[in-house]
Design a protein around this motif. Structure first.
Motif, PDB file in Angstrom:
ATOM      1  N   ASN A  11     -29.677 -20.573   2.749  1.00 20.51           N
ATOM      2  CA  ASN A  11     -28.616 -20.310   1.523  1.00 20.51           C
ATOM      3  C   ASN A  11     -28.669 -21.410   1.047  1.00 20.51           C
ATOM      4  O   ASN A  11     -29.485 -21.990   1.075  1.00 20.51           O
ATOM      5  N   ARG A  12     -28.804 -21.000  -0.432  1.00 19.08           N
ATOM      6  CA  ARG A  12     -28.445 -22.226  -1.423  1.00 19.08           C
ATOM      7  C   ARG A  12     -27.218 -23.100  -1.555  1.00 19.08           C
ATOM      8  O   ARG A  12     -26.874 -23.923  -1.148  1.00 19.08           O
ATOM      9  N   THR A  13     -25.672 -21.812  -1.070  1.00 22.87           N
ATOM     10  CA  THR A  13     -24.678 -21.847  -1.445  1.00 22.87           C
ATOM     11  C   THR A  13     -24.020 -22.103  -0.282  1.00 22.87           C
ATOM     12  O   THR A  13     -23.933 -21.036   0.538  1.00 22.87           O
ATOM     13  N   SER A  14     -23.582 -22.380   1.310  1.00 24.44           N
ATOM     14  CA  SER A  14     -23.333 -22.204   2.246  1.00 24.44           C
ATOM     15  C   SER A  14     -21.486 -22.328   2.449  1.00 24.44           C
ATOM     16  O   SER A  14     -20.782 -22.642   1.062  1.00 24.44           O
ATOM     17  N   GLU A  15     -21.373 -21.525   3.419  1.00 21.74           N
ATOM     18  CA  GLU A  15     -19.398 -21.105   3.984  1.00 21.74           C
ATOM     19  C   GLU A  15     -20.157 -22.557   4.676  1.00 21.74           C
ATOM     20  O   GLU A  15     -20.748 -22.739   5.015  1.00 21.74           O
ATOM     21  N   GLY A  33     -26.883 -26.453  -2.995  1.00 17.26           N
ATOM     22  CA  GLY A  33     -28.243 -27.289  -3.005  1.00 17.26           C
ATOM     23  C   GLY A  33     -29.185 -26.438  -2.491  1.00 17.26           C
ATOM     24  O   GLY A  33     -29.544 -25.941  -1.080  1.00 17.26           O
ATOM     25  N   ASP A  34     -30.228 -26.764  -3.193  1.00 17.40           N
ATOM     26  CA  ASP A  34     -31.919 -25.803  -2.933  1.00 17.40           C
ATOM     27  C   ASP A  34     -32.185 -27.219  -1.994  1.00 17.40           C
ATOM     28  O   ASP A  34     -32.025 -28.358  -2.019  1.00 17.40           O
ATOM     29  N   ALA A  35     -32.498 -26.499  -0.389  1.00 15.80           N
ATOM     30  CA  ALA A  35     -33.276 -27.313   0.346  1.00 15.80           C
ATOM     31  C   ALA A  35     -34.641 -27.582  -0.036  1.00 15.80           C
ATOM     32  O   ALA A  35     -35.582 -27.498  -1.026  1.00 15.80           O
ATOM     33  N   GLY A  36     -34.919 -28.433  -0.107  1.00 16.80           N
ATOM     34  CA  GLY A  36     -36.559 -29.531  -0.129  1.00 16.80           C
ATOM     35  C   GLY A  36     -35.730 -30.818  -1.681  1.00 16.80           C
ATOM     36  O   GLY A  36     -37.209 -30.951  -1.976  1.00 16.80           O
ATOM     37  N   LYS A  37     -34.887 -30.431  -1.943  1.00 20.70           N
ATOM     38  CA  LYS A  37     -33.910 -31.682  -3.118  1.00 20.70           C
ATOM     39  C   LYS A  37     -33.692 -33.069  -1.539  1.00 20.70           C
ATOM     40  O   LYS A  37     -33.526 -32.714  -0.506  1.00 20.70           O
ATOM     41  N   PRO A  38     -33.790 -34.009  -1.767  1.00 21.57           N
ATOM     42  CA  PRO A  38     -32.700 -35.280  -1.304  1.00 21.57           C
ATOM     43  C   PRO A  38     -32.149 -34.747  -1.097  1.00 21.57           C
ATOM     44  O   PRO A  38     -31.019 -34.226  -1.808  1.00 21.57           O
ATOM     45  N   VAL A  39     -30.655 -35.695   0.376  1.00 21.79           N
ATOM     46  CA  VAL A  39     -29.961 -34.796   1.150  1.00 21.79           C
ATOM     47  C   VAL A  39     -28.990 -35.706   0.026  1.00 21.79           C
ATOM     48  O   VAL A  39     -28.727 -37.308   0.709  1.00 21.79           O
ATOM     49  N   GLY A  55     -14.924 -30.532  -7.410  1.00 20.21           N
ATOM     50  CA  GLY A  55     -15.630 -31.577  -9.101  1.00 20.21           C
ATOM     51  C   GLY A  55     -17.076 -31.556  -8.835  1.00 20.21           C
ATOM     52  O   GLY A  55     -16.490 -31.390 -10.012  1.00 20.21           O
ATOM     53  N   GLN A  56     -17.587 -32.646  -8.492  1.00 22.55           N
ATOM     54  CA  GLN A  56     -18.944 -33.392  -8.328  1.00 22.55           C
ATOM     55  C   GLN A  56     -19.742 -31.996  -7.684  1.00 22.55           C
ATOM     56  O   GLN A  56     -21.147 -32.370  -7.967  1.00 22.55           O
ATOM     57  N   ILE A  57     -19.900 -30.908  -7.581  1.00 24.72           N
ATOM     58  CA  ILE A  57     -21.004 -30.704  -6.448  1.00 24.72           C
ATOM     59  C   ILE A  57     -21.953 -29.386  -7.565  1.00 24.72           C
ATOM     60  O   ILE A  57     -22.940 -30.253  -7.393  1.00 24.72           O
ATOM     61  N   ALA A  58     -21.535 -29.214  -8.576  1.00 29.45           N
ATOM     62  CA  ALA A  58     -22.230 -28.587 -10.060  1.00 29.45           C
ATOM     63  C   ALA A  58     -23.353 -29.908  -9.893  1.00 29.45           C
ATOM     64  O   ALA A  58     -24.168 -29.340 -10.351  1.00 29.45           O
ATOM     65  N   ARG A  59     -22.622 -30.869 -10.849  1.00 30.62           N
ATOM     66  CA  ARG A  59     -23.106 -31.880 -11.019  1.00 30.62           C
ATOM     67  C   ARG A  59     -24.469 -32.609 -10.322  1.00 30.62           C
ATOM     68  O   ARG A  59     -25.595 -32.789 -10.633  1.00 30.62           O
ATOM     69  N   ASP A 264     -16.374 -37.531 -15.127  1.00 32.17           N
ATOM     70  CA  ASP A 264     -18.116 -37.966 -16.089  1.00 32.17           C
ATOM     71  C   ASP A 264     -18.793 -39.478 -15.265  1.00 32.17           C
ATOM     72  O   ASP A 264     -19.799 -39.043 -15.652  1.00 32.17           O
ATOM     73  N   VAL A 265     -17.732 -40.366 -15.364  1.00 33.66           N
ATOM     74  CA  VAL A 265     -18.074 -41.574 -15.449  1.00 33.66           C
ATOM     75  C   VAL A 265     -18.776 -41.738 -14.550  1.00 33.66           C
ATOM     76  O   VAL A 265     -19.556 -42.765 -13.597  1.00 33.66           O
ATOM     77  N   PHE A 266     -18.179 -41.537 -13.454  1.00 35.69           N
ATOM     78  CA  PHE A 266     -18.243 -41.738 -12.110  1.00 35.69           C
ATOM     79  C   PHE A 266     -19.110 -41.152 -11.840  1.00 35.69           C
ATOM     80  O   PHE A 266     -20.526 -41.550 -11.250  1.00 35.69           O
ATOM     81  N   GLU A 267     -19.597 -40.153 -11.865  1.00 37.51           N
ATOM     82  CA  GLU A 267     -20.590 -39.053 -11.856  1.00 37.51           C
ATOM     83  C   GLU A 267     -21.810 -39.735 -11.556  1.00 37.51           C
ATOM     84  O   GLU A 267     -23.112 -39.650 -11.164  1.00 37.51           O
TER      85      GLU A 267
END
Length: 285
Positions: A11-15, A33-39, A55-59, A264-267
């Protein structure tokens, strides 16, 4: 020790999923997020759930596989009888990583999450790549103030008064007075938290003193502080940045939740720090 995780790696996005800690507590977690990317692990403020980071998950998932979880006594996790300890809450994270076979991760902790992040940086440095400590402290004494709060929260019939206290500590007056949906969502998060979870976590804060041992943190570290934070004062962030070797300090014109007040500044600050190679300088906005 028995630890089980039910997350489906496809799953890319889990429950919401669960694992069982060494002391038999079910902890809720979610991976996006995708498997293989840094955690990147996210740890939130007391009296909130992992939804604090919605609010931060998409970015963040553009670059990382994001793991977030609910503390014991919070969100969908079990609520054991307190008091809790920083050591136990840190081990909850280490055991979660073990259950998911994640050896080394980035860690972003805000408020209580920053306390957990400090513990991991000190006691499990092999697990932490880059460390971000936002609006947190290495010491929040004296103990007497916490004993009173713990006794009070365990005696009340509902958390309405404490919810108002948290909201006033977390957000600037204009946001509160505007009765925004965001503030309302955080108010509901507090009310959904069990009194035992808040009291148990306050006990961990009461007994925590990392002012000297924070010097043992070896991970590249970014400290974020809020100029208007009345919970973890700007001076608390400055002390951590002075104590942790080569740490960077970023001071934002925020209260206690810069991920909500200045997303925005935080992310951007988080991503710039996590994606850079080397070099640390002090900043102020």
């Amino acid at each position: 020790m028995t630890m089980t995780a039910t997350f489906n790696e496809t799953n890319r996005t889990s429950e919401v999923n669960f694992f069982t800690t060494g002391d038999g507590i079910q902890i809720a977690f979610r991976i996006d997020g995708d498997a293989g990317k840094p955690v990147l692990v996210l740890a939130n403020s007391i009296a909130t759930s992992m939804n604090m980071w919605d609010g931060q998950i998409a970015r963040f998932t553009e670059h990382f596989r994001v793991l977030r979880y609910d503390y014991r006594g919070h969100g969908d996790s079990d609520t054991p009888v307190g008091p809790y300890s920083t050591d136990r809450m840190g081990r909850d994270v280490a055991e979660l990583l073990d259950s998911l076979q994640m050896d080394r991760v980035h860690f972003l902790g805000l408020s209580l999450g920053g306390v957990v992040g400090q513990w991991l940086g000190i006691h499990a440095p092999e697990r932490i790549n880059r460390l971000i400590l936002s609006n947190t402290s290495s010491y929040l004494g004296p103990a007497d103030q916490w004993n009173g709060l713990i006794a009070s929260v365990l005696q009340v019939e509902n958390l309405n008064g404490f919810a108002d206290m948290f909201i006033n500590n977390w957000f600037p007056s204009p946001m509160i007075e505007s009765e925004s949906e965001m503030v309302a969502a955080f108010h509901k998060m507090v009310l959904a938290t069990r009194a035992e979870g808040i009291g148990g976590s306050w006990a961990a804060i009461r007994d925590m003193d990392l002012r000297r041992t924070a010097a043992l943190i070896s991970s590249p570290t970014l400290v974020i502080a809020g100029q208007h934070d009345t919970v973890t004062l700007p001076s608390h962030g400055e002390l951590i940045a002075e104590t942790v070797p080569n740490a960077r300090l970023l001071m934002l014109p925020a209260v206690h939740l810069p991920n909500v007040e200045y997303p925005d500044v935080f992310e951007s600050a988080v991503l710039d720090f996590l994606l850079e190679s080397d070099g640390q300088v002090e900043q102020s906005l």
